[in-house]
Design an enzyme around this catalytic site. Structure first.
Site, PDB file in Angstrom:
ATOM      1  N   GLU A 425      86.771 -11.915   4.187  1.00 29.09           N
ATOM      2  CA  GLU A 425      87.952 -11.198   3.720  1.00 29.09           C
ATOM      3  C   GLU A 425      87.908  -9.722   4.102  1.00 29.09           C
ATOM      4  O   GLU A 425      88.951  -9.130   4.415  1.00 29.09           O
ATOM      5  CB  GLU A 425      88.093 -11.344   2.205  1.00 29.09           C
ATOM      6  CG  GLU A 425      88.544 -12.727   1.748  1.00 29.09           C
ATOM      7  CD  GLU A 425      87.415 -13.741   1.665  1.00 29.09           C
ATOM      8  OE1 GLU A 425      87.719 -14.935   1.409  1.00 29.09           O
ATOM      9  OE2 GLU A 425      86.242 -13.354   1.853  1.00 29.09           O
ATOM     10  N   GLN A 447      93.390 -16.420   1.869  1.00 30.52           N
ATOM     11  CA  GLN A 447      93.682 -17.807   1.513  1.00 30.52           C
ATOM     12  C   GLN A 447      94.133 -17.986   0.067  1.00 30.52           C
ATOM     13  O   GLN A 447      95.068 -18.736  -0.214  1.00 30.52           O
ATOM     14  CB  GLN A 447      92.454 -18.672   1.798  1.00 30.52           C
ATOM     15  CG  GLN A 447      92.738 -20.149   1.848  1.00 30.52           C
ATOM     16  CD  GLN A 447      91.562 -20.906   2.437  1.00 30.52           C
ATOM     17  OE1 GLN A 447      90.555 -21.116   1.759  1.00 30.52           O
ATOM     18  NE2 GLN A 447      91.678 -21.311   3.692  1.00 30.52           N
ATOM     19  N   PHE A 448      93.478 -17.309  -0.856  1.00 29.56           N
ATOM     20  CA  PHE A 448      93.863 -17.325  -2.270  1.00 29.56           C
ATOM     21  C   PHE A 448      93.678 -15.919  -2.830  1.00 29.56           C
ATOM     22  O   PHE A 448      92.721 -15.221  -2.460  1.00 29.56           O
ATOM     23  CB  PHE A 448      92.992 -18.289  -3.088  1.00 29.56           C
ATOM     24  CG  PHE A 448      93.274 -19.746  -2.829  1.00 29.56           C
ATOM     25  CD1 PHE A 448      94.217 -20.430  -3.582  1.00 29.56           C
ATOM     26  CD2 PHE A 448      92.575 -20.426  -1.848  1.00 29.56           C
ATOM     27  CE1 PHE A 448      94.471 -21.777  -3.353  1.00 29.56           C
ATOM     28  CE2 PHE A 448      92.827 -21.777  -1.608  1.00 29.56           C
ATOM     29  CZ  PHE A 448      93.780 -22.451  -2.362  1.00 29.56           C
ATOM     30  N   ASP A 450      92.516 -15.095  -5.526  1.00 28.36           N
ATOM     31  CA  ASP A 450      91.218 -15.006  -6.208  1.00 28.36           C
ATOM     32  C   ASP A 450      90.119 -14.464  -5.293  1.00 28.36           C
ATOM     33  O   ASP A 450      89.096 -13.969  -5.768  1.00 28.36           O
ATOM     34  CB  ASP A 450      90.797 -16.393  -6.699  1.00 28.36           C
ATOM     35  CG  ASP A 450      91.875 -17.069  -7.514  1.00 28.36           C
ATOM     36  OD1 ASP A 450      91.707 -17.210  -8.725  1.00 28.36           O
ATOM     37  OD2 ASP A 450      92.902 -17.465  -6.917  1.00 28.36           O
ATOM     38  N   ILE A 452      90.515 -12.127  -2.763  1.00 32.63           N
ATOM     39  CA  ILE A 452      90.853 -10.864  -2.113  1.00 32.63           C
ATOM     40  C   ILE A 452      89.774  -9.809  -2.309  1.00 32.63           C
ATOM     41  O   ILE A 452      89.631  -8.868  -1.535  1.00 32.63           O
ATOM     42  CB  ILE A 452      92.203 -10.320  -2.639  1.00 32.63           C
ATOM     43  CG1 ILE A 452      92.612  -9.026  -1.920  1.00 32.63           C
ATOM     44  CG2 ILE A 452      92.139 -10.043  -4.129  1.00 32.63           C
ATOM     45  CD1 ILE A 452      92.857  -9.160  -0.458  1.00 32.63           C
ATOM     46  N   PRO A 454      86.498  -9.228  -1.901  1.00 37.25           N
ATOM     47  CA  PRO A 454      85.662  -8.669  -0.830  1.00 37.25           C
ATOM     48  C   PRO A 454      86.447  -7.814   0.161  1.00 37.25           C
ATOM     49  O   PRO A 454      85.870  -6.957   0.830  1.00 37.25           O
ATOM     50  CB  PRO A 454      85.099  -9.926  -0.140  1.00 37.25           C
ATOM     51  CG  PRO A 454      85.155 -10.995  -1.171  1.00 37.25           C
ATOM     52  CD  PRO A 454      86.396 -10.700  -1.961  1.00 37.25           C
ATOM     53  N   HIS A 494      91.484 -20.413  -8.328  1.00 35.39           N
ATOM     54  CA  HIS A 494      92.640 -20.656  -7.467  1.00 35.39           C
ATOM     55  C   HIS A 494      93.939 -20.383  -8.215  1.00 35.39           C
ATOM     56  O   HIS A 494      94.972 -20.940  -7.868  1.00 35.39           O
ATOM     57  CB  HIS A 494      92.638 -22.100  -6.948  1.00 35.39           C
ATOM     58  CG  HIS A 494      91.491 -22.414  -6.050  1.00 35.39           C
ATOM     59  ND1 HIS A 494      90.245 -22.720  -6.521  1.00 35.39           N
ATOM     60  CD2 HIS A 494      91.404 -22.445  -4.692  1.00 35.39           C
ATOM     61  CE1 HIS A 494      89.424 -22.939  -5.500  1.00 35.39           C
ATOM     62  NE2 HIS A 494      90.111 -22.783  -4.383  1.00 35.39           N
TER      63      HIS A 494
END
Length: 704
Positions: A425, A447-448, A450, A452, A454, A494
C-alpha cells in the site's frame, strides 16, 4: 581554470576519458566542497541568526559533490536533509540554500515553508526535485515512482528521449535502510527494472544511536538479495573514487535502464542537526577518528600532489568564505514571506465543472449498478487520456479487482496500463507522486479501506504536503479509489469506514458517492482535478445487494457528465406544510446514510429533507447551512463511530453558526464507538446505524 558551473557537465563530457579527472574537475570539486564546509562553519558561528533547525553535509562532501556534478537537467534528484553539498554540486547556489535556511521569501524551494536542504525545484538547466520531507527513507518510494513513470512512458511510447535517457538519483542515510518502505521501493525497482540509483551515505550514526545498535548489516550487505540490483560499496570520502564509481554506475543505469545502489562510507564531522549537537552524545576520541577522514582535507592533499600551490588554495578559501558571508548578510536582510500567503498552494486551483441534469439522466439510458458506472468512467478516462494508468492489488486482467471493478478493462484498453502490484500500500500511494511529477495521470486503488494504513504515511507525509511545501511547484494529480464500509458479514478487516482519518489530513480531497450516476461523475471530476482526490466507494452499494439500496442504481450519465467537488445534492425535499408547522427535519448524510434516510422517509412522508453531501472535502457549507435554517432541526448521519467523527465536528460547527435558527441541538447518529465491525451479523447490526435507529432519532426530535 575557470569553468562556468551550468555548462560544467557538458564540458566534462567533452573531455577524453583519460582526462576526466583533470585539474579543472579537482578544483571545481574542491571549491564546492569548500563552500559546503564554509556554510557549516558560518551556520555554527552565527547560531543566533539561524533560529531554524538544520543539518549539513560536513564529512559527506566528496560523494555528494561527485554525484551532483554528474547529473543533467533531464534527471531527477531526490536528496535527504543532509545533502546541501549535493545541491551545490547539482548547480544550486549557496545563496539559494541560505535563503531557505533563514526561511525567507526568496527561498526558491518552498518560499520559507520548510527546513534547510529540503528542496523542491523545477529550475531550468538543473535536475528536477520533487517535494522532500524529513521522514527518514520516505523519499525512496516517490523517487522510485519517478523512475517507474519513466519506464512506463518509454514502454507506452509516450515519451522518446533524444540522446541521453533520464535517470533518478535517490540519496539517503544508511539508517533509512531499516525502514520498511525502502524495501518496498527496492522490490519495485528490481521487479520493473527501473532507471534509479540509490546513493546510501553511511556515517555509522542514526542520530545518537550507532550502527551496531540499530542494524545487523550495512546497505551493501542488506541488498545482496535484490536480484538485478547493481551494487557498489566504496570509501565515499575519496572524491576521485566517488566520481569514477558514480560515473560508471550512472552510465550503466542511463543506458541499461536498470537500478543500482552505491553504499558510500563517510565520516560525520558535524552535528546530527543544529538542535542535537555532536558533543552531547559523541565521545572526544570518536571526533578525532572521524576528523582524520575529512574528505576536504583529503582532496587538498590530492591537489597539492597535483601541483596546485598552497597559496592558491588559501586564496580560494578566503574568496569562498567572503562569498558565503556576503550571501548570508544579504539573506538576513531579505524580506520574510508575506503572511497573507500562509494558506496558499494547499491545492492547485482547478476549473469547476458544471453539473447538468440532462447529462445525468439521458433518455433511454440503461440503469447501472455502481460498480458498472465506475468501470464505465474508468474506461472512458483511459480511452481519452493515453497518459493515464491504473494500478493496485489484483486489478489486472486476470481478476479485474475483487469487486470486478476493472474486469475486462485491460483487454479493452491496454494491459500494460492496468496492472497488478504487490501487496504494498505504501508503494501504491507513494509511487503515484513520482508518476504524477513526470506527467503521467495515475489512478490507484487500495483493495479495502481497512488496509490503507500502511499507505497513510506516504499520503500524509509526502503527497498531501507536496503542493504546499513546494510552494505550488509540485501538486500531485492522482485519483485514489478505496472501497469502504460494512457490507454484510464482512467482519473486522473488510468493513471499515475511514473518512474522518483522511479528512484530518489537509492537502487531499475526499468524495463519497451514494449512487451510480454520482460515482461516474465524481470519478471524472476527481481524475481531472490537479490535486490528490480520494473516492470512497461503499462496497454494499456496488452490486445493490444490501437492503433498500435501489437508489444506488441509476441511469448511466453521458460521457460529459461531471459532479463538481464541493457540491451537495438535495435528494428529497420536505413539503412546505411540514416546514411551516415545524414538523420537518434535515437529514445530512452521505454514502450508505443516504439509503437509510430514504427508507426512513417512507415512514415520515413529506417531513424529511435529505441532503447527500457527496463531497466531504471540499464541503458544501452553504447547502448544509441552508437546510438547517429552513428546518431548524437536523440530524447528521454517518456510518463511522459518531464519537470524535468528522460528522460530530460538523454538528458542533453548525450549532455555532446556526444557533439562532435551531429549535434543538443538531443530532449526530453513527456507529457505536468500537475499534472494528464484528463478524457476527447480530453484533454487526448492533454496532451499525440503520433505518430503524434513524427513525427512532427522528421521532424523538419531532416530539421535542
Amino acid at each position: 581554470m575557470n569553468i562556468q558551473h551550468y555548462s560544467f557537465y557538458q564540458y566534462m563530457r567533452s573531455l577524453p576519458d583519460n582526462n576526466a579527472l583533470q585539474e579543472g574537475l579537482l578544483i571545481k570539486a574542491y571549491r564546492l566542497m569548500l563552500t559546503a564546509k564554509c556554510l557549516y562553519r558560518l551556520y555554527d558561528n552565527r547560531r543566533r541568526s539561524c533560529p531554524y533547525v538544520h543539518a549539513t553535509a560536513r564529512g559527506h562532501e566528496a560523494i555528494q559533490v561527485a554525484a551532483g556534478l554528474l547529473l543533467t537537467e533531464k534527471d531527477y534528484l531526490s536528496p535527504y536533509y543532509r545533502d546541501d553539498a549535493l545541491l551545490l554540486g547539482a548547480g544550486f547556489s549557496a545563496k539559494e540554500l541560505i535563503a531557505q535556511l533563514l526561511a525567507k521569501a526568496t527561498d526558491p524551494f518552498s518560499g520559507g515553508r520548510t527546513y534547510y536542504s529540503h528542496p523542491a525545484s523545477t529550475k531550468a538547466g538543473l535536475p528536477k526535485i520533487i517535494h522532500q520531507s524529513s521522514a527518514t527513507g520516505m523519499q525512496a518510494i516517490p523517487a522510485t515512482g519517478i523512475a517507474h513513470g519513466f519506464k512506463l512512458q518509454e514502454l507506452l511510447g509516450l515519451k522518446v528521449h533524444d540522446q541521453q535517457q533520464p535517470i533518478v538519483l535517490c540519496s539517503m542515510g544508511d539508517g533509512a535502510m531499516t525502514e520498511g518502505e525502502v524495501s518496498e521501493a527496492l522490490q519495485a525497482a528490481v521487479l520493473y527494472e527501473l532507471p534509479i540509483i540509490y546513493l546510501v551515505q553511511d556515517n555509522n550514526w542514526s542520530l545518537s544511536a550507532t550502527a551496531e545498535e540499530t542494524r545487523a548489516m550495512n546497505a551493501y550487505e542488506y541488498t545482496a538479495g535484490f536480484k538485478g540490483l547493481l551494487r557498489k560499496s566504496i570509501d565515499g570520502s575519496d572524491f576521485k573514487l566517488a566520481y569514477n564509481t558514480l560515473k560508471e554506475v550512472i552510465s550503466y543505469t542511463r543506458e541499461q535502464r536498470k537500478p543500482a545502489l552505491i553504499h558510500a562510507r563517510v565520516p560525520l564531522l558535524g552535528h546530527h542537526t543544529s538542535g542535537i549537537r555532536k558533543e552531547w552524545y559523541r565521545p572526544m576520541e570518536e571526533f578525532a577518528a572521524s576528523n582524520a577522514k575529512d574528505p576536504t582535507a583529503r582532496l587538498v592533499r590530492e591537489l597539492l600532489a597535483y601541483g596546485i600551490d598552497q597559496w592558491q588554495l588559501s586564496e580560494m578559501t578566503e574568496e569562498v568564505q567572503e562569498e558565503v558571508n556576503r550571501y548570508f548578510d544579504e539573506c538576513l536582510s531579505a524580506p520574510d514571506p508575506d503572511v497573507t500567503t500562509a494558506t496558499t498552494h494547499v491545492f492547485k486551483e482547478s476549473a469547476a465543472p458544471i453539473e447538468k441534469e440532462k447529462e445525468r439522466t439521458p433518455l433511454d439510458a440503461p440503469k447501472l449498478f455502481m460498480v458498472e458506472a465506475g468501470k464505465k468512467a474508468i474506461k472512458e478516462i483511459l480511452e481519452e487520456h493515453p497518459e493515464s494508468i491504473y494500478y493496485g492489488q489484483d486489478v489486472g486482467e486476470r481478476l479485474g479487482g475483487v469487486f470486478r471493478e476493472t474486469h475486462n478493462l485491460g483487454a479493452a484498453i491496454d494491459q500494460r496500463r492496468i496492472f497488478n502490484t504487490a501487496i504494498q500500500e505504501a508503494y501504491i500511494v507513494g509511487s503515484s507522486i513520482g508518476m504524477s511529477a513526470v506527467g503521467l495521470k495515475p489512478i490507484i486503488e487500495i483493495q479495502f479501506g481497512d488496509y490503507i494504513w500502511p499507505g497513510v504515511n506516504q499520503l500524509a507525509t509526502e503527497m498531501a504536503k507536496s503542493s504546499y511545501l513546494s510552494n505550488g511547484q509540485y501538486p500531485v494529480q492522482v485519483l485514489i479509489r478505496i472501497p469502504v464500509g460494512a457490507y454484510g458479514n464482512g467482519g473486522p478487516y473488510h468493513s471499515a469506514s475511514i473518512e474522518s482519518t483522511l479528512l484530518s489530513i489537509p492537502g487531499i480531497k475526499v468524495v463519497y458517492p451514494s449512487n451510480a450516476a454520482d460515482l461516474k461523475g465524481l470519478l471524472k471530476t476527481a481524475f481531472e482535478d490537479p490535486n490528490p482526490v480520494v473516492v470512497l466507494e461503499h462496497k454494499a452499494l456496488y452490486w445493490g445487494k444490501a437492503d433498500a439500496t435501489a437508489y444506488a442504481r441509476s441511469a448511466e450519465p453521458s460521457a460529459d457528465f461531471r459532479v463538481p467537488l464541493g457540491k451537495a445534492r438535495l435528494v428529497v425535499e420536505a413539503n412546505n406544510e411540514a416546514i411551516e408547522n415545524g414538523e420537518s427535519i434535515a437529514v445530512i448524510t452521505y454514502g450508505m446514510g443516504v439509503h437509510w434516510a430514504l427508507k426512513a422517509e417512507e415512514q415520515f412522508k413529506g417531513q424529511l429533507s435529505i441532503l447527500d453531501l457527496r463531497s466531504l472535502q471540499p464541503l458544501d457549507y452553504d447547502a448544509i447551512e441552508q437546510q438547517i435554517k429552513i428546518h431548524s432541526k437536523a440530524i447528521m448521519l454517518t456510518e463511522e463511530p459518531a464519537q470524535h467523527s468528522y460528522v460530530e465536528s460538523l454538528a458542533g460547527r453548525f450549532t455555532q453558526s446556526c444557533f439562532q435558527y435551531l429549535d434543538a441541538p443538531i443530532q449526530v447518529l453513527g456507529a457505536e464507538y468500537v475499534p472494528a465491525i464484528p463478524l457476527n451479523k447480530q453484533l454487526e447490526a448492533a454496532v451499525l446505524p440503520s433505518t430503524e435507529k434513524l427513525s427512532i432519532r427522528i421521532t424523538e426530535l419531532l416530539v421535542d
